[in-house]
Motif scaffolding. Structure first.
Motif, mmCIF file in Angstrom:
data_model
loop_
_atom_site.group_PDB
_atom_site.id
_atom_site.type_symbol
_atom_site.label_atom_id
_atom_site.label_comp_id
_atom_site.label_asym_id
_atom_site.label_seq_id
_atom_site.Cartn_x
_atom_site.Cartn_y
_atom_site.Cartn_z
ATOM 1 N N ASP A 44 0.705 -0.972 -0.316
ATOM 2 C CA ASP A 44 0.282 0.158 -0.045
ATOM 3 C C ASP A 44 0.756 1.080 -0.120
ATOM 4 O OD1 ASP A 44 -2.213 -1.427 0.158
ATOM 5 O OD2 ASP A 44 -2.364 -1.339 2.320
ATOM 6 N N ARG A 45 2.188 1.084 0.883
ATOM 7 C CA ARG A 45 2.840 1.968 1.113
ATOM 8 C C ARG A 45 3.088 2.399 -0.895
ATOM 9 N NH1 ARG A 45 3.795 4.577 6.079
ATOM 10 N NH2 ARG A 45 2.199 3.785 7.615
ATOM 11 N N LEU A 46 3.944 1.876 -1.028
ATOM 12 C CA LEU A 46 5.241 1.376 -2.214
ATOM 13 C C LEU A 46 3.816 2.352 -3.433
ATOM 14 C CD1 LEU A 46 7.159 -1.585 -1.884
ATOM 15 C CD2 LEU A 46 7.317 0.070 -2.980
ATOM 16 N N LEU A 47 2.398 1.465 -3.804
ATOM 17 C CA LEU A 47 1.754 2.164 -4.458
ATOM 18 C C LEU A 47 1.173 4.108 -4.444
ATOM 19 C CD1 LEU A 47 -0.234 1.056 -7.062
ATOM 20 C CD2 LEU A 47 -1.920 0.652 -4.735
ATOM 21 N N ALA A 60 9.412 3.161 -7.173
ATOM 22 C CA ALA A 60 8.249 2.541 -6.391
ATOM 23 C C ALA A 60 7.047 1.613 -7.015
ATOM 24 C CB ALA A 60 6.908 3.915 -5.795
ATOM 25 N N LEU A 61 6.615 1.870 -8.174
ATOM 26 C CA LEU A 61 5.453 0.404 -9.146
ATOM 27 C C LEU A 61 6.606 -0.478 -9.588
ATOM 28 C CD1 LEU A 61 4.443 3.288 -11.546
ATOM 29 C CD2 LEU A 61 2.532 2.433 -9.442
ATOM 30 N N ARG A 62 7.689 -0.453 -9.848
ATOM 31 C CA ARG A 62 8.436 -1.545 -9.941
ATOM 32 C C ARG A 62 8.265 -2.433 -8.960
ATOM 33 N NH1 ARG A 62 12.685 1.328 -11.526
ATOM 34 N NH2 ARG A 62 12.820 1.655 -13.791
ATOM 35 N N ALA A 66 6.864 -6.194 -7.795
ATOM 36 C CA ALA A 66 7.569 -7.179 -7.454
ATOM 37 C C ALA A 66 7.277 -7.507 -6.142
ATOM 38 C CB ALA A 66 8.984 -6.956 -6.932
ATOM 39 N N GLU A 67 6.378 -6.878 -4.916
ATOM 40 C CA GLU A 67 5.780 -6.977 -3.570
ATOM 41 C C GLU A 67 4.171 -7.441 -3.503
ATOM 42 O OE1 GLU A 67 5.992 -7.705 0.218
ATOM 43 O OE2 GLU A 67 7.585 -6.165 -0.650
ATOM 44 N N ALA A 68 4.042 -7.645 -4.807
ATOM 45 C CA ALA A 68 2.760 -7.879 -4.828
ATOM 46 C C ALA A 68 2.883 -9.331 -5.942
ATOM 47 C CB ALA A 68 1.288 -8.097 -6.444
ATOM 48 N N LYS A 69 3.845 -9.861 -6.160
ATOM 49 C CA LYS A 69 3.836 -11.169 -7.100
ATOM 50 C C LYS A 69 4.947 -12.628 -6.254
ATOM 51 C CE LYS A 69 5.616 -12.980 -11.335
ATOM 52 N NZ LYS A 69 6.672 -12.653 -12.330
ATOM 53 N N ALA A 81 -0.008 -3.527 -11.918
ATOM 54 C CA ALA A 81 1.005 -2.832 -13.006
ATOM 55 C C ALA A 81 0.336 -2.755 -13.896
ATOM 56 C CB ALA A 81 0.331 -5.265 -13.693
ATOM 57 N N ALA A 82 -1.327 -1.954 -13.540
ATOM 58 C CA ALA A 82 -2.170 -0.961 -14.728
ATOM 59 C C ALA A 82 -1.448 0.839 -14.639
ATOM 60 C CB ALA A 82 -3.349 -0.915 -14.041
#
Length: 457
Positions: A44-47, A60-62, A66-69, A81-82
């Motif tokens: 959530d913080r990265l997004l 941050a999006l990269r 990676a964190e979501a995966k 990814a969107a």
């Protein structure tokens, strides 16, 4: 040029979604900052940083992808990814894996069906502890895959089967975790109130950091800044790690920042000295964020320009905070108004030039700000634009005494008239009394006078 156009289009889209664009480069390093937050809070913080920071959004999006995966939540993966696809289509195509999404969704569906079958067996066996554990396991699984509504429902179904104070606390923590992620702040505060004080003294000491930290977070979300400040200032971090206690939602640095800023926004100088700077519990947190302590010390000592300067230098960092992002403008405005108000208190007349020197902000006029505060009756002053002065309108004690006397006379007259009216009603025997026992009064719809005469209302 094409990259700049893409940058402007991306942040224009973010502003349409309600996010504020942060152009300044923050002081922290992204990798070291994000290590403070394990679990789902890290994504959530990265997004948020990817949605708001001009300097860090690509990295941050990269990292968010990676964190979501690493998790089982394909919805978060697709969402990150969107955003990356909007900003950097080439990188998105390299990072996004459609096969991973399909396989993870299939695995999640199989796991959900298995847990539901097991729960059905537990219910048929009528073993309360097994049923409770089945609901808990299902709720954790649904939370992990991003089905927060289903997780909240599963956790709530544990309630009939809990049998010990520890089970009640565990269930409450699960629900609070879901409500925080859904930003249902009223539910967060309500749920925490249910688990407060139900354990013994030793257990309560261990849960105190969690309850106070998360209560402060819930009250912050509800914009109850003064109550939130009291909660953060009461956190006792001596017995446990704040990160572990709050399941990764907050760290010790957050307690210092949130508590310090909210105290500055809501407390006067005496309260700041006693409740913050002399608070032994909170002093340990302030050591982690020394600039917050310096800002509070400057305010207490009357160096308001220095206080605002320190806060302005860290504004970009706080605008990228997951929970402060939505409240920082209001908090900073409150602190600034307090600084200006306290600056004017000792004087009867201040030059606009000195006000500009102390409180000037690029692109803003202190005179216009003062005019707005006067209209809002925050300060009692007049602006002399010809001579460049701000004249404080001091309330005269004699005028105040006369006003208080007039209010007292008006209140006395009203009370006297009410009493005379009451005496006249009683003298005319028109006083209404309740029905007395022994009278054959109707069951309803009638009021009996003292003369025992029924009157239909």
């Amino acid at each position: 040029m094409a990259s700049e156009m893409g940058l402007e289009a991306y942040f224009a889209t973010m502003r349409q979604q309600g996010y504020i664009t942060v152009h300044e480069t923050p002081r922290f390093e992204l990798d070291s900052y994000i290590q403070n937050y394990p679990g789902r809070s890290r994504f959530d913080r990265l997004l948020l940083i990817g949605q708001t920071s001009v300097a860090l959004h690509i990295d941050a999006l990269r990292a968010a992808v990676a964190e979501a995966k690493k998790s089982r939540d394909t919805g978060r993966y697709q969402r990150a990814a969107a955003y990356l696809r909007i900003r950097a289509p080439e990188e998105a195509e390299k990072l996004i894996s459609k096969s991973w999404i399909d396989s993870t969704d299939a695995t999640n569906a199989m796991q959900t069906k298995r847990l539901e079958r097991e729960l059905k067996v537990y219910k048929n066996n009528l073993v309360k502890e097994s049923i409770r554990m089945g609901h808990e396991e299902l709720g954790r699984h649904l939370e992990a895959i991003g089905n927060l509504m289903g997780a909240a429902e599963a956790y709530s179904r544990m309630r009939p089967d809990v049998s010990t104070p520890k089970h009640i606390v565990d269930m409450g923590k699960h629900l609070v975790s879901v409500y925080v992620q859904r930003k249902e702040w009223a539910s967060v505060v309500s749920q925490l109130s249910k688990i407060t004080g139900i354990q013994g003294a030793d257990e309560e000491k261990l849960t105190q950091p969690y309850i106070m930290s998360m209560s402060g977070l819930g009250l912050l979300g509800q914009k109850s800044y003064e109550s939130a400040a009291s909660c953060f200032l009461a956190v006792d971090g001596s017995s446990t790690s704040i990160t572990a206690a709050t399941d990764g939602f907050l760290c010790a640095n957050d307690i210092a920042v949130y508590g310090g800023l909210l105290a500055l926004a809501t407390m006067d100088r005496k309260q700041l000295q006693t409740a913050v700077l002399e608070n032994n519990k909170f002093r340990a947190f302030l050591e982690l964020e020394p600039h917050i302590r310096r800002a509070i010390t400057h305010f207490v000592n009357g160096r308001y320009a220095d206080c605002l300067s320190i806060l302005a230098s860290y504004r970009a960092d706080y605008m990228l905070d997951l929970y402060l992002h939505w409240h920082l403008d209001a908090i900073y405005d409150k602190i600034r108004i307090k600084c200006i108000t306290n600056y004017l208190v000792p004087y009867s007349c201040v030059t606009l030039e000195s006000m500009e020197a102390a409180f000037s902000v690029p692109g803003q006029s202190v005179e216009a700000e003062l005019a707005g505060m006067i209209r809002a009756k925050t300060i009692n002053a007049r602006i002399d634009s010809i001579n460049g002065l701000v004249r404080m309108v001091k309330e005269k004690p004699r005028v105040r005494l006369h006003m208080d006397a007039l209010k007292a006379v008006s209140s006395f007259e009203k009370t006297t008239l009410d009493r005379l009216r009451r005496v006249n009603i009683a003298a005319a025997e028109l006083e209404v009394k309740s029905a007395r026992k022994g009278l054959n009064a109707p069951d309803s719809g009638e009021v009996w006078f003292d003369r025992s005469t029924p009157v239909t209302m």
